[in-house]
Scaffold this motif. Structure first.
Motif, PDB file in Angstrom:
ATOM      1  N   PHE A 119       6.080  -1.095  -1.376  1.00  0.00           N
ATOM      2  CA  PHE A 119       5.319   0.075  -1.783  1.00  0.00           C
ATOM      3  C   PHE A 119       3.897   0.065  -1.587  1.00  0.00           C
ATOM      4  CE2 PHE A 119       8.609   2.851  -4.651  1.00  0.00           C
ATOM      5  CZ  PHE A 119       9.220   3.109  -3.697  1.00  0.00           C
ATOM      6  N   THR A 120       3.392  -0.967  -1.056  1.00  0.00           N
ATOM      7  CA  THR A 120       1.964  -1.227  -0.514  1.00  0.00           C
ATOM      8  C   THR A 120       1.871  -1.314   0.636  1.00  0.00           C
ATOM      9  OG1 THR A 120       2.201  -3.671  -0.734  1.00  0.00           O
ATOM     10  CG2 THR A 120       1.441  -2.588  -2.723  1.00  0.00           C
ATOM     11  N   GLY A 121       2.973  -0.866   1.746  1.00  0.00           N
ATOM     12  CA  GLY A 121       3.113  -0.712   3.111  1.00  0.00           C
ATOM     13  C   GLY A 121       3.113  -2.146   3.922  1.00  0.00           C
ATOM     14  N   GLN A 122       3.539  -3.140   3.249  1.00  0.00           N
ATOM     15  CA  GLN A 122       3.560  -4.244   3.919  1.00  0.00           C
ATOM     16  C   GLN A 122       4.974  -4.647   4.212  1.00  0.00           C
ATOM     17  OE1 GLN A 122       0.886  -6.419   4.667  1.00  0.00           O
ATOM     18  NE2 GLN A 122       0.018  -4.757   3.889  1.00  0.00           N
ATOM     19  N   PRO A 123       5.230  -5.145   5.606  1.00  0.00           N
ATOM     20  CA  PRO A 123       6.582  -5.288   6.045  1.00  0.00           C
ATOM     21  C   PRO A 123       7.327  -6.497   5.218  1.00  0.00           C
ATOM     22  CG  PRO A 123       4.921  -6.289   7.406  1.00  0.00           C
ATOM     23  CD  PRO A 123       4.008  -5.629   6.514  1.00  0.00           C
ATOM     24  N   GLN A 124       8.378  -6.116   4.810  1.00  0.00           N
ATOM     25  CA  GLN A 124       9.293  -7.091   4.165  1.00  0.00           C
ATOM     26  C   GLN A 124      10.714  -7.607   4.639  1.00  0.00           C
ATOM     27  OE1 GLN A 124       9.778  -5.165   0.155  1.00  0.00           O
ATOM     28  NE2 GLN A 124       8.139  -6.318  -0.353  1.00  0.00           N
ATOM     29  N   GLY A 125      10.939  -6.916   5.976  1.00  0.00           N
ATOM     30  CA  GLY A 125      12.137  -7.539   6.568  1.00  0.00           C
ATOM     31  C   GLY A 125      12.047  -6.594   7.934  1.00  0.00           C
ATOM     32  N   GLY A 126      13.053  -7.063   8.765  1.00  0.00           N
ATOM     33  CA  GLY A 126      13.256  -6.310  10.130  1.00  0.00           C
ATOM     34  C   GLY A 126      12.132  -6.867  11.005  1.00  0.00           C
ATOM     35  N   PRO A 127      12.205  -6.201  12.163  1.00  0.00           N
ATOM     36  CA  PRO A 127      11.374  -6.447  13.127  1.00  0.00           C
ATOM     37  C   PRO A 127       9.766  -6.076  13.062  1.00  0.00           C
ATOM     38  CG  PRO A 127      12.518  -4.653  14.046  1.00  0.00           C
ATOM     39  CD  PRO A 127      13.118  -4.913  12.567  1.00  0.00           C
ATOM     40  N   ALA A 128       9.416  -5.118  12.472  1.00  0.00           N
ATOM     41  CA  ALA A 128       8.208  -4.577  12.028  1.00  0.00           C
ATOM     42  C   ALA A 128       7.338  -6.092  11.429  1.00  0.00           C
ATOM     43  CB  ALA A 128       8.021  -3.474  11.419  1.00  0.00           C
ATOM     44  N   THR A 129       6.068  -6.330  12.296  1.00  0.00           N
ATOM     45  CA  THR A 129       5.217  -7.313  11.647  1.00  0.00           C
ATOM     46  C   THR A 129       3.878  -6.445  11.106  1.00  0.00           C
ATOM     47  OG1 THR A 129       4.357  -7.708  13.880  1.00  0.00           O
ATOM     48  CG2 THR A 129       6.364  -9.081  13.080  1.00  0.00           C
ATOM     49  N   LEU A 130       3.728  -5.400  11.620  1.00  0.00           N
ATOM     50  CA  LEU A 130       2.311  -4.644  11.138  1.00  0.00           C
ATOM     51  C   LEU A 130       2.862  -3.746   9.769  1.00  0.00           C
ATOM     52  CD1 LEU A 130       1.231  -3.609  14.572  1.00  0.00           C
ATOM     53  CD2 LEU A 130       0.424  -5.383  13.286  1.00  0.00           C
ATOM     54  N   PRO A 131       1.792  -3.645   8.894  1.00  0.00           N
ATOM     55  CA  PRO A 131       1.987  -2.706   8.175  1.00  0.00           C
ATOM     56  C   PRO A 131       1.782  -1.335   8.199  1.00  0.00           C
ATOM     57  CG  PRO A 131      -0.505  -3.580   7.758  1.00  0.00           C
ATOM     58  CD  PRO A 131       0.565  -4.258   9.067  1.00  0.00           C
ATOM     59  N   LEU A 132       2.390  -0.647   7.348  1.00  0.00           N
ATOM     60  CA  LEU A 132       2.394   1.043   7.773  1.00  0.00           C
ATOM     61  C   LEU A 132       0.815   1.394   7.987  1.00  0.00           C
ATOM     62  CD1 LEU A 132       5.050   2.169   5.192  1.00  0.00           C
ATOM     63  CD2 LEU A 132       5.324   2.055   7.556  1.00  0.00           C
ATOM     64  N   ARG A 133       0.786   2.379   8.508  1.00  0.00           N
ATOM     65  CA  ARG A 133      -0.670   3.025   8.597  1.00  0.00           C
ATOM     66  C   ARG A 133      -1.237   3.415   7.165  1.00  0.00           C
ATOM     67  NH1 ARG A 133      -2.637   6.157  13.493  1.00  0.00           N
ATOM     68  NH2 ARG A 133      -3.172   4.103  14.207  1.00  0.00           N
ATOM     69  N   ARG A 134      -2.215   3.326   6.771  1.00  0.00           N
ATOM     70  CA  ARG A 134      -2.734   3.770   5.436  1.00  0.00           C
ATOM     71  C   ARG A 134      -3.662   4.437   5.430  1.00  0.00           C
ATOM     72  NH1 ARG A 134      -4.001  -0.216   0.227  1.00  0.00           N
ATOM     73  NH2 ARG A 134      -5.406   1.172  -0.897  1.00  0.00           N
ATOM     74  N   TYR A 135      -3.743   5.708   4.845  1.00  0.00           N
ATOM     75  CA  TYR A 135      -4.814   6.573   4.746  1.00  0.00           C
ATOM     76  C   TYR A 135      -5.635   6.632   3.439  1.00  0.00           C
ATOM     77  CZ  TYR A 135      -2.213   8.601   8.688  1.00  0.00           C
ATOM     78  OH  TYR A 135      -1.652   8.972   9.855  1.00  0.00           O
ATOM     79  N   ASN A 136      -6.561   7.036   3.534  1.00  0.00           N
ATOM     80  CA  ASN A 136      -7.740   7.040   2.109  1.00  0.00           C
ATOM     81  C   ASN A 136      -7.120   7.894   1.009  1.00  0.00           C
ATOM     82  OD1 ASN A 136      -9.317   5.344   3.479  1.00  0.00           O
ATOM     83  ND2 ASN A 136     -10.268   7.068   4.595  1.00  0.00           N
ATOM     84  N   THR A 137      -7.249   7.634  -0.148  1.00  0.00           N
ATOM     85  CA  THR A 137      -6.803   8.584  -1.309  1.00  0.00           C
ATOM     86  C   THR A 137      -8.050   8.855  -2.029  1.00  0.00           C
ATOM     87  OG1 THR A 137      -5.532   7.136  -2.688  1.00  0.00           O
ATOM     88  CG2 THR A 137      -4.391   8.288  -1.017  1.00  0.00           C
ATOM     89  N   ALA A 138      -8.216   9.985  -2.618  1.00  0.00           N
ATOM     90  CA  ALA A 138      -9.186  10.207  -3.923  1.00  0.00           C
ATOM     91  C   ALA A 138      -8.568  10.997  -4.858  1.00  0.00           C
ATOM     92  CB  ALA A 138     -10.701  11.037  -2.970  1.00  0.00           C
ATOM     93  N   LEU A 139      -8.597  10.729  -5.831  1.00  0.00           N
ATOM     94  CA  LEU A 139      -8.094  11.359  -6.875  1.00  0.00           C
ATOM     95  C   LEU A 139      -9.398  12.198  -7.915  1.00  0.00           C
ATOM     96  CD1 LEU A 139      -5.654  12.168  -8.879  1.00  0.00           C
ATOM     97  CD2 LEU A 139      -6.298  10.108 -10.098  1.00  0.00           C
ATOM     98  N   SER A 140      -9.078  13.486  -7.934  1.00  0.00           N
ATOM     99  CA  SER A 140      -9.848  14.274  -8.973  1.00  0.00           C
ATOM    100  C   SER A 140      -9.265  15.001  -9.949  1.00  0.00           C
ATOM    101  CB  SER A 140     -11.009  15.056  -7.812  1.00  0.00           C
ATOM    102  OG  SER A 140     -11.734  15.664  -8.646  1.00  0.00           O
ATOM    103  N   GLY A 141      -9.188  14.942 -10.936  1.00  0.00           N
ATOM    104  CA  GLY A 141      -8.268  15.546 -11.888  1.00  0.00           C
ATOM    105  C   GLY A 141      -6.688  15.179 -11.570  1.00  0.00           C
ATOM    106  N   ASN A 142      -6.149  16.479 -11.149  1.00  0.00           N
ATOM    107  CA  ASN A 142      -4.826  16.576 -10.843  1.00  0.00           C
ATOM    108  C   ASN A 142      -4.932  16.795  -9.328  1.00  0.00           C
ATOM    109  OD1 ASN A 142      -3.552  16.341 -13.390  1.00  0.00           O
ATOM    110  ND2 ASN A 142      -4.077  18.346 -13.879  1.00  0.00           N
ATOM    111  N   ASN A 143      -5.661  16.544  -8.430  1.00  0.00           N
ATOM    112  CA  ASN A 143      -5.512  16.612  -7.204  1.00  0.00           C
ATOM    113  C   ASN A 143      -6.014  15.474  -6.418  1.00  0.00           C
ATOM    114  OD1 ASN A 143      -5.617  19.740  -7.463  1.00  0.00           O
ATOM    115  ND2 ASN A 143      -7.749  19.892  -7.623  1.00  0.00           N
ATOM    116  N   LEU A 144      -4.889  15.154  -5.671  1.00  0.00           N
ATOM    117  CA  LEU A 144      -5.246  13.988  -4.634  1.00  0.00           C
ATOM    118  C   LEU A 144      -5.432  14.455  -3.451  1.00  0.00           C
ATOM    119  CD1 LEU A 144      -4.703  10.744  -4.925  1.00  0.00           C
ATOM    120  CD2 LEU A 144      -2.501  11.341  -3.940  1.00  0.00           C
ATOM    121  N   THR A 145      -6.589  13.853  -2.812  1.00  0.00           N
ATOM    122  CA  THR A 145      -7.050  14.308  -1.346  1.00  0.00           C
ATOM    123  C   THR A 145      -6.662  13.132  -0.520  1.00  0.00           C
ATOM    124  OG1 THR A 145      -8.831  15.496  -2.262  1.00  0.00           O
ATOM    125  CG2 THR A 145      -8.875  14.843   0.182  1.00  0.00           C
ATOM    126  N   ILE A 146      -5.989  13.306   0.588  1.00  0.00           N
ATOM    127  CA  ILE A 146      -5.733  12.230   1.790  1.00  0.00           C
ATOM    128  C   ILE A 146      -6.215  12.498   2.700  1.00  0.00           C
ATOM    129  CG2 ILE A 146      -3.671  11.105   2.748  1.00  0.00           C
ATOM    130  CD1 ILE A 146      -1.804  12.316   0.695  1.00  0.00           C
TER     131      ILE A 146
END
Length: 148
Positions: A119-146
């Motif tokens: 759930f942090t995007g890091q590979p844990q098995g299988g052929p993938a060696t790169l992590p998932l592409r991660r985007y920026n997040t910003a929380l403001s109250g109940n709004n999450l901007t990605i």
């Protein structure tokens, strides 16, 4: 140190260095290079109080959202930290089936190539060696901007 010794050491280094560099490059030439995930503009807003985002009210909750190359997966780490990943698997991302899914709320999984990710995007098995592409997040109250 006499100048003759210094000259001899410099000559030895200058002679050996190119061969060493070629050897190191040859070792890497057989490695598998994974293609890059295409770039996509991301500017999404999630309202955390919306019913479709109910899983994000709990730590390690995850939801799908539109955006990115093949969609987004948003994961809540804790009440103030959210992570957002592209669903495009980094292993052979050009394959039409290279899409990551939430698997039993314990990991992220691409059934096409059998790669698994934490759930942090890091590979844990299988052929993938790169992590998932991660985007920026910003929380403001109940709004999450990605964004990227």
């Amino acid at each position: 140190m006499p100048v003759s010794h210094l000259f001899r050491h410099t000559t030895i280094v200058a002679t050996l260095l190119p061969g060493l560099l070629l050897t190191l490059m040859a070792c890497n030439s057989g490695s598998t290079v994974q293609p890059q995930i295409p770039l996509a503009a991301v500017n999404e807003l999630l309202v955390l109080t919306d019913q479709q985002n109910a899983s994000l009210r709990f730590d390690n909750g995850a939801v799908y959202h539109k955006g990115g190359v093949r969609g987004l997966i948003v994961v809540r780490q804790n009440a103030s930290t959210y992570l957002a990943f592209d669903r495009n698997c980094p292993y052979q991302p050009q394959d039409t089936c290279a899409r990551v899914f939430i698997s039993q709320l314990i990991q992220l999984h691409d059934p096409c190539c059998q790669s698994r990710f934490s759930f942090t995007g890091q590979p844990q098995g299988g052929p993938a060696t790169l992590p998932l592409r991660r985007y920026n997040t910003a929380l403001s109250g109940n709004n999450l901007t990605i964004t990227n």
